[in-house]
Design a protein around this motif. Structure first.
Motif, PDB file in Angstrom:
ATOM      1  N   UNK A   1       0.833  -1.205   0.000  1.00  0.00           N
ATOM      2  CA  UNK A   1       0.000   0.000   0.000  1.00  0.00           C
ATOM      3  C   UNK A   1       0.865   1.251   0.000  1.00  0.00           C
ATOM      4  N   UNK A   2       0.422   2.258  -0.744  1.00  0.00           N
ATOM      5  CA  UNK A   2       1.145   3.505  -0.827  1.00  0.00           C
ATOM      6  C   UNK A   2       0.412   4.603  -0.057  1.00  0.00           C
ATOM      7  N   UNK A   3       1.025   5.798  -0.028  1.00  0.00           N
ATOM      8  CA  UNK A   3       0.457   6.913   0.737  1.00  0.00           C
ATOM      9  C   UNK A   3      -0.960   7.254   0.279  1.00  0.00           C
ATOM     10  N   UNK A   4      -1.202   7.151  -1.034  1.00  0.00           N
ATOM     11  CA  UNK A   4      -2.535   7.457  -1.554  1.00  0.00           C
ATOM     12  C   UNK A   4      -3.586   6.509  -0.984  1.00  0.00           C
ATOM     13  N   UNK A   5      -3.232   5.215  -0.883  1.00  0.00           N
ATOM     14  CA  UNK A   5      -4.175   4.238  -0.322  1.00  0.00           C
ATOM     15  C   UNK A   5      -4.477   4.533   1.143  1.00  0.00           C
ATOM     16  N   UNK A   6      -3.429   4.849   1.896  1.00  0.00           N
ATOM     17  CA  UNK A   6      -3.621   5.176   3.311  1.00  0.00           C
ATOM     18  C   UNK A   6      -4.472   6.433   3.476  1.00  0.00           C
ATOM     19  N   UNK A   7      -4.259   7.408   2.616  1.00  0.00           N
ATOM     20  CA  UNK A   7      -5.037   8.656   2.693  1.00  0.00           C
ATOM     21  C   UNK A   7      -6.515   8.389   2.442  1.00  0.00           C
ATOM     22  N   UNK A   8      -6.802   7.607   1.389  1.00  0.00           N
ATOM     23  CA  UNK A   8      -8.193   7.275   1.065  1.00  0.00           C
ATOM     24  C   UNK A   8      -8.827   6.454   2.182  1.00  0.00           C
ATOM     25  N   UNK A   9      -8.106   5.456   2.676  1.00  0.00           N
ATOM     26  CA  UNK A   9      -8.630   4.569   3.726  1.00  0.00           C
ATOM     27  C   UNK A   9      -8.924   5.337   5.010  1.00  0.00           C
ATOM     28  N   UNK A  10      -7.927   6.032   5.522  1.00  0.00           N
ATOM     29  CA  UNK A  10      -8.082   6.748   6.800  1.00  0.00           C
ATOM     30  C   UNK A  10      -9.090   7.885   6.659  1.00  0.00           C
ATOM     31  N   UNK A  11      -9.025   8.606   5.522  1.00  0.00           N
ATOM     32  CA  UNK A  11      -9.951   9.714   5.306  1.00  0.00           C
ATOM     33  C   UNK A  11     -11.396   9.253   5.258  1.00  0.00           C
ATOM     34  N   UNK A  12     -11.658   8.138   4.579  1.00  0.00           N
ATOM     35  CA  UNK A  12     -13.024   7.617   4.464  1.00  0.00           C
ATOM     36  C   UNK A  12     -13.568   7.187   5.817  1.00  0.00           C
ATOM     37  N   UNK A  13     -12.773   6.421   6.560  1.00  0.00           N
ATOM     38  CA  UNK A  13     -13.237   5.932   7.872  1.00  0.00           C
ATOM     39  C   UNK A  13     -13.413   7.076   8.861  1.00  0.00           C
ATOM     40  N   UNK A  14     -12.478   8.034   8.857  1.00  0.00           N
ATOM     41  CA  UNK A  14     -12.570   9.179   9.773  1.00  0.00           C
ATOM     42  C   UNK A  14     -13.809  10.015   9.463  1.00  0.00           C
ATOM     43  N   UNK A  15     -14.105  10.181   8.174  1.00  0.00           N
ATOM     44  CA  UNK A  15     -15.279  10.964   7.781  1.00  0.00           C
ATOM     45  C   UNK A  15     -16.569  10.297   8.255  1.00  0.00           C
ATOM     46  N   UNK A  16     -16.650   8.974   8.119  1.00  0.00           N
ATOM     47  CA  UNK A  16     -17.854   8.249   8.534  1.00  0.00           C
ATOM     48  C   UNK A  16     -18.053   8.336  10.044  1.00  0.00           C
ATOM     49  N   UNK A  17     -16.994   8.068  10.797  1.00  0.00           N
ATOM     50  CA  UNK A  17     -17.088   8.103  12.262  1.00  0.00           C
ATOM     51  C   UNK A  17     -17.382   9.518  12.743  1.00  0.00           C
TER      52      UNK A  17
END
Length: 597
Positions: A1-17
């Motif tokens: 996984x690259x930085x872009x994947x981590x950004x999308x993953x963390x950003x999506x979950x943080x936004x939902x919570x």
């Protein structure tokens, strides 16, 4: 996984919570916290109900099921539309009229407190186990594929869910599930289109379906009456209808979703929305798995999708045998690729039969690889197998003897058991392995967010329901001193936290079954039929009283567990058996009682 994947993953979950916590802050009374204020629109109900079902297991196991066995699993859901009609006609008007917080409140009014408590406890047992599995399923797969710590992943998923579920209760679950379903649909559509794009340009979508069909993957309907076959149109319509009736009509994790509706009309529209879309949704998820299968007809696939297991066997004394299997599969792949290309150009029976034969050989290679992995990770299994093999060989001089036949059957059973081990059964790992190896960065992060969002949506519904049942059906009902709304909101929050911790603990001690989605459905089938029977007795058998129902339900639960344990029928039929048994036993007991309660 690259930085872009981590950004999308963390950003999506943080936004939902974050959105769920902010949107539902300040729920001060039980009506708001437990029933969501009874203001939910039909589309939110429908999406929330779908999100509750659509756990991470759905996407990981269902795609793997299609890859291994084809589209037949969709028959499991054929009973859902039938169940939705009955629930809209019978269950919803009654629950709304009684203004209940839980489905089990009705049972005390109809029968007595002990029947209500027993049914609630049955729910807590099966749903508590399922809550742990919905956390564990994605966690163990992600931990093996990504190298993350399993316990840490269990805690991360559980804590994220606890944060917004404790904060906002039922409304928080509903509003976050809308966002989660958007992420899920976006991710799965993207996965399908990217997979189609990765298939060779001269292979059309129709040709891809032909290739899947030639390999036996497009057989959707099975009209056989074979009890050894888990998925037929009969098990789906009959067993599936009873399972869906019990799940949507009596399982608080679902009932709580539509009890938050603004009106009976909104509740009904929400449930029919789910009934109409559920089968197409599952068909679509299976289709994604089918397209991944077609992709691997033109790209080399590993013998086992769990890289860690492959590394273990290659470092063991069975390395040479495993490498030989890999070489055989490589030769087989080239043949399959050639036949698949020929089939795409000119569909004919000869190529179809040839592809089916090659697919059968590959399944044999995969079974042998699982056997070698099992021997690697389990020395005791290896010793047992060698001992049993020697006994079979010694008896081979008389192949018609009962002893030889029995020993050979025992050896076959032992061999098959290797496929059920957590480190040999790679079906649930296929899709995540494909995502990480072949999909573009950014989309990898989105699809990991899909898996974790699905886990969070199901777990949130489950611990929300578990807390509600504990608070309303057990705590409040047995509390002698009257308390105000604020007390019960606080108590429900504490129970939510407690059940969240229990789910994390169960996840940390869980282990993989043959297929995770089957495990969840097996757990449900063991309990749901009995619970549904109790509710049907309450609705339609007015002369049956509490004592007869309570005793009949206890006997039924023991019998159903026994039937499942000795494995005399597919698990879906347990829903029908449990329902019929409790109705018959309660009726007989009521007739034999001298004194009507």
């Amino acid at each position: 996984m690259q930085a872009l994947d981590w950004t999308v993953l963390i950003g999506t979950l943080a936004a939902i919570v974050g959105y769920g916590t902010w949107k539902t802050r300040g729920s001060k009374n039980a009506e708001d916290y437990i029933r969501g204020g009874s203001t939910t629109k039909w589309w939110t109900i429908g999406l929330s109900v779908m999100a509750t079902q659509a756990s991470a297991i759905t996407f990981l196991s269902t795609t793997g099921q299609a890859f291994s066995d084809g589209m037949g699993f969709v028959q499991f859901y054929f009973g859902v539309p039938i169940a939705m009609v009955i629930i809209c006609m019978v269950f919803i008007p009654l629950y709304h009229k009684l203004k209940v917080y839980t489905a089990y409140e009705f049972l005390e009014n109809r029968f007595d407190l002990k029947t209500r408590s027993l049914t609630a406890i049955l729910f807590l047992i099966q749903r508590g186990l399922a809550a742990g599995i919905t956390i564990f399923a994605p966690a163990i797969i992600l931990s093996i594929v990504l190298g993350w710590n399993l316990v840490t992943l269990n805690i991360i998923i559980g804590v994220l869910v606890i944060i917004y579920t404790v904060s906002g209760g039922t409304k928080a679950v509903s509003v976050t599930q809308k966002q989660q379903m958007f992420v899920i649909f976006a991710g799965m559509f993207a996965a399908l289109f990217i997979t189609l794009d990765l298939i060779p340009d001269d292979i059309s979508f129709t040709s891809a379906l032909d290739i899947a069909g030639a390999s036996g993957r497009m057989e959707v309907l099975d009209f056989s009456f074979d009890l050894d076959n888990r998925y037929t149109i009969w098990t789906g319509i009959i067993g599936g209808s009873f399972l869906a009736l019990s799940y949507f009509g009596t399982d608080q994790s679902q009932v709580q979703r539509y009890l938050s509706g603004k009106s009976v009309k909104e509740m009904r529209w929400g449930m029919m929305f789910n009934g109409l879309l559920k089968v197409p949704m599952q068909f679509f998820i299976l289709l994604v798995g089918i397209m991944v299968f077609v992709f691997y007809q033109f790209n080399p696939a590993p013998l086992n999708f769990i890289d860690a297991s492959t590394e273990k066997v290659l470092a063991s004394e069975y390395s040479d045998e495993y490498k030989t299997l890999q070489e055989k599969q490589a030769v087989l792949f080239e043949k399959k690729k050639t036949v698949s290309l020929q089939l795409a150009k000119s569909y004919n029976d000869a190529d179809k039969k040839n592809l089916l034969r090659l697919d059968s050989i590959e399944k044999t290679y995969r079974a042998e690889s699982k056997y070698l992995i099992k021997r690697t990770i389990d020395p005791e299994y290896s010793a047992d197998y060698d001992k049993l093999s020697a006994e079979v060989l010694a008896l081979a001089k008389n192949p018609k003897s009962e002893e030889y036949i029995a020993k050979k059957a025992e050896l076959k059973t032992l061999y098959k058991s290797s496929a059920k081990d957590s480190e040999t059964n790679d079906r649930d790992y296929m899709f995540i392995s494909f995502i990480l190896k072949y999909l573009p960065h950014g989309l990898i992060g989105l699809l990991l967010a899909v898996i974790l969002s699905a886990a969070m949506s199901s777990t949130a519904s489950e611990i929300n329901a578990l807390a509600t049942i504990t608070s309303i059906d057990l705590y409040k009902r047995n509390l002698k001193e009257e308390k105000d709304d604020a007390h019960y909101v606080k108590a429900t929050k504490m129970f939510t936290l407690g059940w969240g911790i229990v789910a994390i603990i169960i996840a940390c001690f869980a282990s993989l079954a043959e297929n995770l989605i089957q495990l969840v459905n097996i757990i449900g089938s063991i309990f749901y039929g009995n619970v549904l029977g109790i509710f049907l007795l309450a609705f339609f058998f007015k002369k049956i009283k509490g004592n007869a129902v309570f005793t009949g339900a206890l006997i039924t639960q023991v019998l159903v567990i026994g039937i499942w344990y000795i494995d005399i029928m597919p698990f879906l039929w347990l829903n029908l058996v449990g329902c019929v048994l409790v109705i018959l036993l309660a009726t007989i007991l009521q007739m034999t009682q001298r004194k009507v309660v």
